[in-house]
Design a protein around this motif. Structure first.
Motif, PDB file in Angstrom:
ATOM      1  N   THR A 299       0.849  -1.189  -0.313  1.00 23.78           N
ATOM      2  CA  THR A 299       0.202  -0.004   0.549  1.00 23.78           C
ATOM      3  C   THR A 299       0.974   1.040   0.316  1.00 23.78           C
ATOM      4  O   THR A 299       0.894   1.923  -0.558  1.00 23.78           O
ATOM      5  CB  THR A 299      -1.056  -0.062   0.946  1.00 23.78           C
ATOM      6  OG1 THR A 299      -1.568  -1.053   1.188  1.00 23.78           O
ATOM      7  CG2 THR A 299      -1.714   1.646   1.589  1.00 23.78           C
ATOM      8  N   ALA A 300       1.980   1.194   0.661  1.00 24.47           N
ATOM      9  CA  ALA A 300       2.750   2.294   0.387  1.00 24.47           C
ATOM     10  C   ALA A 300       3.557   2.962  -0.639  1.00 24.47           C
ATOM     11  O   ALA A 300       3.552   3.808  -1.159  1.00 24.47           O
ATOM     12  CB  ALA A 300       3.890   2.036   1.683  1.00 24.47           C
ATOM     13  N   ALA A 301       3.812   1.369  -0.613  1.00 21.80           N
ATOM     14  CA  ALA A 301       4.374   1.632  -2.800  1.00 21.80           C
ATOM     15  C   ALA A 301       3.516   2.163  -3.451  1.00 21.80           C
ATOM     16  O   ALA A 301       3.328   2.833  -4.714  1.00 21.80           O
ATOM     17  CB  ALA A 301       5.262   0.011  -2.996  1.00 21.80           C
ATOM     18  N   GLU A 302       2.029   1.826  -3.890  1.00 26.14           N
ATOM     19  CA  GLU A 302       1.093   2.130  -4.076  1.00 26.14           C
ATOM     20  C   GLU A 302       1.447   3.822  -4.419  1.00 26.14           C
ATOM     21  O   GLU A 302       1.266   4.425  -5.116  1.00 26.14           O
ATOM     22  CB  GLU A 302       0.200   1.246  -3.933  1.00 26.14           C
ATOM     23  CG  GLU A 302      -0.638   1.770  -4.885  1.00 26.14           C
ATOM     24  CD  GLU A 302      -1.023   1.604  -5.999  1.00 26.14           C
ATOM     25  OE1 GLU A 302      -1.725   1.571  -7.443  1.00 26.14           O
ATOM     26  OE2 GLU A 302      -0.021   0.403  -6.998  1.00 26.14           O
ATOM     27  N   LEU A 303       1.564   4.532  -3.230  1.00 25.48           N
ATOM     28  CA  LEU A 303       0.709   5.663  -2.668  1.00 25.48           C
ATOM     29  C   LEU A 303       1.959   6.350  -3.107  1.00 25.48           C
ATOM     30  O   LEU A 303       2.178   6.789  -4.126  1.00 25.48           O
ATOM     31  CB  LEU A 303       0.870   6.024  -1.340  1.00 25.48           C
ATOM     32  CG  LEU A 303      -1.136   5.146  -0.434  1.00 25.48           C
ATOM     33  CD1 LEU A 303      -0.310   4.992   1.269  1.00 25.48           C
ATOM     34  CD2 LEU A 303      -1.913   6.785  -0.805  1.00 25.48           C
ATOM     35  N   ALA A 304       3.125   5.838  -3.073  1.00 28.06           N
ATOM     36  CA  ALA A 304       4.291   6.364  -3.349  1.00 28.06           C
ATOM     37  C   ALA A 304       4.437   6.673  -4.735  1.00 28.06           C
ATOM     38  O   ALA A 304       4.937   7.632  -5.280  1.00 28.06           O
ATOM     39  CB  ALA A 304       6.178   6.054  -2.862  1.00 28.06           C
ATOM     40  N   GLY A 305       4.316   5.343  -5.414  1.00 23.85           N
ATOM     41  CA  GLY A 305       3.777   5.458  -6.578  1.00 23.85           C
ATOM     42  C   GLY A 305       2.951   6.809  -7.664  1.00 23.85           C
ATOM     43  O   GLY A 305       3.363   7.132  -8.836  1.00 23.85           O
ATOM     44  N   ARG A 306       2.055   7.010  -6.797  1.00 26.11           N
ATOM     45  CA  ARG A 306       1.158   7.912  -7.157  1.00 26.11           C
ATOM     46  C   ARG A 306       1.373   9.214  -7.151  1.00 26.11           C
ATOM     47  O   ARG A 306       0.397  10.510  -7.066  1.00 26.11           O
ATOM     48  CB  ARG A 306      -0.274   7.671  -6.471  1.00 26.11           C
ATOM     49  CG  ARG A 306      -0.651   6.309  -7.314  1.00 26.11           C
ATOM     50  CD  ARG A 306      -2.327   6.514  -6.287  1.00 26.11           C
ATOM     51  NE  ARG A 306      -2.889   5.490  -6.693  1.00 26.11           N
ATOM     52  CZ  ARG A 306      -4.062   5.246  -6.988  1.00 26.11           C
ATOM     53  NH1 ARG A 306      -4.438   6.421  -7.317  1.00 26.11           N
ATOM     54  NH2 ARG A 306      -4.516   4.046  -7.741  1.00 26.11           N
ATOM     55  N   GLY A 307       3.029   9.095  -6.486  1.00 22.30           N
ATOM     56  CA  GLY A 307       3.400  11.074  -6.030  1.00 22.30           C
ATOM     57  C   GLY A 307       2.834  10.853  -5.432  1.00 22.30           C
ATOM     58  O   GLY A 307       3.795  12.137  -4.341  1.00 22.30           O
ATOM     59  N   CYS A 308       3.026  10.138  -3.754  1.00 20.61           N
ATOM     60  CA  CYS A 308       2.436  11.195  -2.696  1.00 20.61           C
ATOM     61  C   CYS A 308       3.769  10.767  -1.790  1.00 20.61           C
ATOM     62  O   CYS A 308       5.075   9.725  -2.210  1.00 20.61           O
ATOM     63  CB  CYS A 308       1.699  10.178  -1.369  1.00 20.61           C
ATOM     64  SG  CYS A 308       0.109  10.064  -2.093  1.00 20.61           S
ATOM     65  N   GLU A 309       4.051  12.318  -0.956  1.00 25.37           N
ATOM     66  CA  GLU A 309       5.074  12.025   0.029  1.00 25.37           C
ATOM     67  C   GLU A 309       4.945  10.758   0.903  1.00 25.37           C
ATOM     68  O   GLU A 309       4.281  11.265   2.038  1.00 25.37           O
ATOM     69  CB  GLU A 309       5.429  12.732   0.758  1.00 25.37           C
ATOM     70  CG  GLU A 309       5.926  13.830   0.121  1.00 25.37           C
ATOM     71  CD  GLU A 309       7.111  13.968  -1.892  1.00 25.37           C
ATOM     72  OE1 GLU A 309       8.014  13.142  -0.828  1.00 25.37           O
ATOM     73  OE2 GLU A 309       7.597  14.161  -3.136  1.00 25.37           O
ATOM     74  N   VAL A 310       5.570   9.688   1.017  1.00 30.79           N
ATOM     75  CA  VAL A 310       4.947   8.852   2.398  1.00 30.79           C
ATOM     76  C   VAL A 310       6.082   8.448   3.011  1.00 30.79           C
ATOM     77  O   VAL A 310       7.150   8.507   3.655  1.00 30.79           O
ATOM     78  CB  VAL A 310       5.166   7.610   1.493  1.00 30.79           C
ATOM     79  CG1 VAL A 310       4.432   6.154   2.793  1.00 30.79           C
ATOM     80  CG2 VAL A 310       3.981   6.721   0.111  1.00 30.79           C
TER      81      VAL A 310
END
Length: 334
Positions: free
Chosen positions: A27-38
């Motif tokens: 889930t963290a990787a999915e958010l990072a892949g969308r450009g989020c600062e995780v």
């Protein structure tokens, strides 16, 4: 208050508890892949370091990591505040940390129930209470995601502590969604069914532990009954992004949820029949020490059954290698 943004966009700040392995890692990787600062939270610093490298290799993006035991309210508050300070606020928070105990309730004992409630429910509660003030200030309208389980909707035998804690998470998610209705904050509760995350190595087993490990690891890795973990993470992020109130993943989980809602007595009887196929409780009926799956082995069984167990575990073992589940450590991801 009107929400100003219905998509996750570059530069949004996100936090994931239990983000060092399994579903939380993906889930963290999915958010990072969308450009989020995780920012990812977990108990084990070495595991977090491996997770940071894994996400960077996968997405090309760097994530932050904070060592945090979600059972400690003060530690959770400090970690959430630190993530908000580093990211200029918080836009997305996903409460995912948890434990899984597999044993008959009597064999697991009251300690297993306390641990499940402390990690799964109280950890989620502390995350929500710390995050909500930051999410209310999000220019895009904050998103709060809670990871429940099909076990919150139908209580499976030999997973009763887990189901009790996940049922409390379900109630928390529904209550917070009602209380934030009409505000800029949305609350999404996602109820996955079985997933191929490799969690059988980090789950804890009691009673006839090797036999419990055999059935759980087999079912959790069986196609059709279980879901690919990467697809599950995508569904989690999509649900949070679209501000869904409740999502149930996997057809089997949706069927079980509907069946229990329509015919709860018949569903409970069916789970009782299923319980008869599971390992018998130890004859002393006293709590037995729980052991993590990485220390157990499939017991000696008839050849055909052992072959079935190996076949069912193959995909889950592969997931364990892929998603940072191999190294022993405290369970941090649902």
């Amino acid at each position: 208050m009107t929400r100003t943004d219905d998509t996750l966009s570059e530069g949004m700040s996100a936090l994931v508890t239990g983000g060092s392995r399994g579903l939380g890692l993906l889930t963290a990787a999915e958010l990072a892949g969308r450009g989020c600062e995780v920012t990812i939270l977990a108990r084990d610093s070495a595991e977090l370091a491996r997770a940071m490298g894994w996400i960077q290799r996968r997405t090309g993006r760097t994530v932050r990591a904070v060592v945090c035991d979600v059972r400690d309210q003060g530690a959770v508050s400090a970690a959430v505040d630190e993530a908000a300070a580093a990211g200029g606020g918080l836009d997305v928070v996903i409460a995912n940390a948890g434990v899984i105990q597999v044993a008959p309730a009597e064999a697991a004992g009251s300690g297993a129930f306390r641990d499940a409630m402390a990690t799964i429910f109280e950890g989620t509660l502390y995350t929500c209470l710390a995050a909500l003030p930051h999410l209310r200030r999000s220019p895009a309208g904050g998103r709060l995601g809670l990871i429940g389980s099909v076990g919150a909707l139908v209580s499976p035998p030999h997973l009763v502590p887990y189901s009790c804690a996940k049922a409390a998470v379900r109630a928390l998610g529904e209550g917070l969604q009602a209380e934030t209705a009409g505000s800029a904050v949305s609350v999404t509760t996602v109820h996955p069914g079985l997933m191929r995350t490799g969690s059988h190595l980090q789950a804890e087993f009691g009673g006839r532990a090797e036999e419990e490990y055999a059935w759980f690891s087999t079912l959790a890795g069986t196609p059709v009954l279980s879901m690919d973990a990467e697809r599950a993470a995508q569904k989690v992020v999509q649900a949070v992004e679209r501000r869904r109130t409740r999502v149930v993943l996997t057809p089997a989980a949706r069927l079980a949820s509907v069946a229990h809602g329509v015919a709860p007595t018949a569903t409970t009887r069916a789970t009782g029949l299923a319980a008869r196929t599971l390992p018998r409780s130890p004859t002393d009926a006293n709590p037995h020490p729980l052991r993590q799956g990485h220390s157990l082995h499939i017991p000696r069984t008839p050849t055909w059954r052992r072959a079935l167990n190996k076949a069912g575990r193959a995909l889950n073992d592969r997931a364990a290698r892929r998603y940072n589940q191999r190294t022993p450590g405290p369970p941090t991801s649902a």
